[in-house]
Design a protein around this motif. Structure first.
Motif, PDB file in Angstrom:
ATOM      1  N   GLU A 191       0.829  -1.210   0.000  1.00 24.81           N
ATOM      2  CA  GLU A 191       0.000   0.000   0.000  1.00 24.81           C
ATOM      3  C   GLU A 191       0.863   1.259   0.000  1.00 24.81           C
ATOM      4  O   GLU A 191       0.595   2.213  -0.736  1.00 24.81           O
ATOM      5  N   TYR A 192       1.898   1.235   0.816  1.00 27.92           N
ATOM      6  CA  TYR A 192       2.811   2.379   0.875  1.00 27.92           C
ATOM      7  C   TYR A 192       3.484   2.573  -0.484  1.00 27.92           C
ATOM      8  O   TYR A 192       3.568   3.692  -0.996  1.00 27.92           O
ATOM      9  N   ALA A 193       3.966   1.476  -1.057  1.00 29.31           N
ATOM     10  CA  ALA A 193       4.644   1.563  -2.350  1.00 29.31           C
ATOM     11  C   ALA A 193       3.708   2.110  -3.427  1.00 29.31           C
ATOM     12  O   ALA A 193       4.109   2.951  -4.235  1.00 29.31           O
ATOM     13  N   GLY A 194       2.469   1.645  -3.419  1.00 28.72           N
ATOM     14  CA  GLY A 194       1.488   2.142  -4.379  1.00 28.72           C
ATOM     15  C   GLY A 194       1.259   3.637  -4.204  1.00 28.72           C
ATOM     16  O   GLY A 194       1.146   4.383  -5.176  1.00 28.72           O
ATOM     17  N   ALA A 195       1.233   4.078  -2.945  1.00 26.38           N
ATOM     18  CA  ALA A 195       1.010   5.493  -2.649  1.00 26.38           C
ATOM     19  C   ALA A 195       2.216   6.348  -3.016  1.00 26.38           C
ATOM     20  O   ALA A 195       2.135   7.569  -3.006  1.00 26.38           O
ATOM     21  N   ARG A 196       3.342   5.705  -3.338  1.00 22.87           N
ATOM     22  CA  ARG A 196       4.523   6.463  -3.750  1.00 22.87           C
ATOM     23  C   ARG A 196       4.840   6.233  -5.219  1.00 22.87           C
ATOM     24  O   ARG A 196       5.987   6.354  -5.655  1.00 22.87           O
TER      25      ARG A 196
END
Ligand SMILES: Nc1ncnc2c1ncn2[C@@H]1O[C@H](COP(=O)(O)OP(=O)(O)O)[C@@H](O)[C@H]1O
Ligand SMILES: [Mg+2]
Lengths: 315, 242
Positions: A191-196
């Motif tokens: 999720e974090y990676a997607g948000a970045r």
């Protein structure tokens, strides 16, 4: 490059000048092939966190690419090596399409099913693949008058070692690049990676394709070297042996699976030559795998790292 | 024209309506506070807007006038809508600097060298020194990790920054530092949506406050007036005694 790799490479480079019997060289050649399979599997399994159980299908694609291209189509055996890399990448692209959208156990099921479909395809298309008997008398490697089998497999040894060295540099370069870091990011926090800005689907597809190229080339080399192509390569035995190399070596380390490939391959070969141990050797590998996973889940590579860390601290 | 606009946005989980017909707009440069008792749907609202990990059940979300309702998360991020997470988000195998550089490369399309430079600038602004920048993120303090999550969003140069409880777990001086940092970011032209439990921070920063209750907008307007609203007081007290 770290000193352990450099030392290992140095030893392997001069080894044929000391080891002159063709059987030992043959074992090294097979060990190189296993090391390529294990370390490239580490890219999709360890770095991308994809439970890809179709990895051996990339190898098999290379095997049959070389067999069909060299024997049926008359392509130069040397050319079939890069060709196997290309067809394996294509195979990975096909399996990546459904896998990019799946998670965990579903990835295991789809990728394993995929390799079984490939096996069925090879068995059923016997007019092309030779079916269950496979293909024999595949043209051997030869440049001009030089046959690679000459001088106790001298040439083959260096082709296999060359493939392993190229593959290792490629994997180390890839895993240290932003792409490699993005795989770790996705694996650990999607999720974090997607948000970045990291695309999950794109990263997964690329990771699978990138992990298929060298196994494909190794497969082609394997077929040209042994001069046979057999559906046996897709069996559960190969899969579990290579998996044990990745896990015992230590996932997401690249070099761990390479060292483990050597250790496990030579251990099983020694056991195979020891009376009474022929059937027992796979059980020993399985037990070793369970012990490592239980007591050192990072594998042998992590054990060495911890050891080094402590040593540095004392000094 | 609002930079971010929600129209009748609803999110259901089976029988539970976590976000219930929410409509509001956010003006460019604004600092909008979002409050509400635990479980009122604040984080779910952020999740739905950013597509992480799910989109809206119904309704429409516009960013810069363009619909993003069905867009995948990494595209939304690249458009300039960045967020942080309520629970600590990090990559255990990456360093602080790598974490930010990765966002610069993938979220903003910088090359490796430019990303490394941008990461250094952000690390400095976040108060994470050189020595700490090369450490694994798991070795950083709570405050540093919170700052890192914001820095990795800012390096993408977002138009809108959505912060989900950035002050939770921080000490008073750290909250004060965060307060000053957010004022600076907002003055620099970044629109901010701020979910916060620390009411003092919210009241000192927000120009406008939206209070959610059971997924729906309960009150909206001037923060000082909104927190005196009887329905708001009751929602908070009711939520606490339940
Ligand atoms: N993925 C999910 N699946 C099911 N229910 C969820 C999920 N995420 C949140 N919820 C529920 O939605 C409601 C709102 O949660 P949340 O948005 O986290 O509230 P807040 O951030 O305001 O504390 C809660 O009742 C929560 O249990
Ligand atoms: Mg929340």
């Amino acid at each position: 490059m770290d000193w352990k790799l450099a030392a290992g490479l140095g030893v392997l480079l001069i080894l044929p000048f000391f080891v002159t019997d063709s059987y030992t060289r043959h074992l090294f050649i097979l060990a190189f092939v296993y090391a390529i399979l294990a370390s490239n599997w580490d890219l999709s399994l360890g770095y991308a966190g994809l439970f890809n159980f179709g990895h051996i299908a990339f190898f098999a694609t290379g095997v049959y690419t070389a067999a069909i291209a060299a024997k049926t189509l008359g392509v130069s055996p040397m050319l079939t090596i890069p060709l196997g890399g290309a067809t394996a990448a294509l195979t990975a692209l096909i399996v990546a399409a459904p896998v990019a959208r799946l998670k965990g156990i579903y990835v295991v099921l789809v990728t394993f099913a995929f390799s079984q479909v490939l096996l069925q395809l090879i068995l059923s298309q016997s007019h092309i693949t030779g079916g269950a008997e496979g293909m024999v008398r595949i043209p051997a490697l030869q440049i001009g008058d030089y046959k690679f089998i000459r001088d106790f497999k001298f040439g083959y040894y260096y082709v296999a070692l060359g493939l392993l060295v190229l593959s290792t540099f490629y994997l180390l370069w890839l895993t240290r690049s932003p792409f490699g870091k993005s795989l770790l990011a996705l694996r650990d926090n999607e999720e974090y990676a997607g948000a970045r800005g990291i695309s999950i689907m794109r990263a997964r597809v690329l990771a699978l394709v990138a992990s298929a190229i060298f196994p494909g080339m190794a497969g082609s080399f394997f077929a040209i070297y042994l001069r046979v192509a057999s559906p046996e390569v897709l069996g559960f035995g190969t899969l579990s042996l290579v998996l044990s190399m990745v896990l015992i070596g230590g996932i997401a380390t690249i070099t761990g699976p390479i060292f483990a490939a050597f250790a496990i391959f030579f251990a099983t070969e020694t056991l195979a030559g020891t009376r009474g141990m022929e059937e027992f050797r796979f059980i020993i590998v399985a037990v070793a795998m369970i012990l490592v996973l239980r007591f050192a889940p990072g594998g042998l590579a992590r054990i060495l790292q911890v050891f080094q860390f402590k040593k540095n601290r004392v000094l | 024209m609002p930079v971010l606009e929600l129209r009748h946005v609803t999110k259901r989980f089976g029988g539970l309506t976590a976000v219930d017909d929410v409509t509001f707009g956010v003006e460019e440069g604004e600092l909008l506070g979002i409050a509400g008792p635990n479980g009122s749907g604040k984080s779910t609202l952020f999740n739905v807007v950013t597509g992480i990990p799910f989109g809206a059940s119904s309704g429409e979300i516009l960013f810069d006038g363009k619909p993003i309702t069905r867009m995948v998360s990494h595209r939304i991020a690249r458009l300039g809508l960045a967020r942080t997470f309520q629970k600590d988000a990090e990559y255990p195998d990456l360093t602080a600097k790598e974490t930010i550089a990765l966002a610069a490369i993938y979220g903003r399309g910088l090359n490796r060298r430019a990303a490394a430079e941008a990461a250094e600038t952000q690390l400095e602004a976040a108060g994470i020194g050189c020595a700490r920048a090369g450490m694994l993120t798991t070795a950083l303090s709570v405050y540093e990790r919170k700052q890192l999550m914001i820095a990795s969003a800012l390096v993408m140069q977002p138009k809108v920054l959505m912060l989900d409880e950035p002050a939770s777990g921080l000490t008073r001086p750290e909250i004060a530092a965060l307060n000053a940092h957010l004022v600076k970011i907002n003055k620099g032209g970044v629109t901010i949506l701020l979910i916060e439990h620390v009411l003092s921070l919210l009241l000192s920063l927000a120009e406008r406050l939206i209070v959610l209750n059971q997924g729906a907008v309960l009150a909206e307007g001037d923060p000082q007036e909104v927190i005196r609203d009887e329905r708001v007081i009751e929602a908070y007290l009711g939520g606490r005694s339940a």
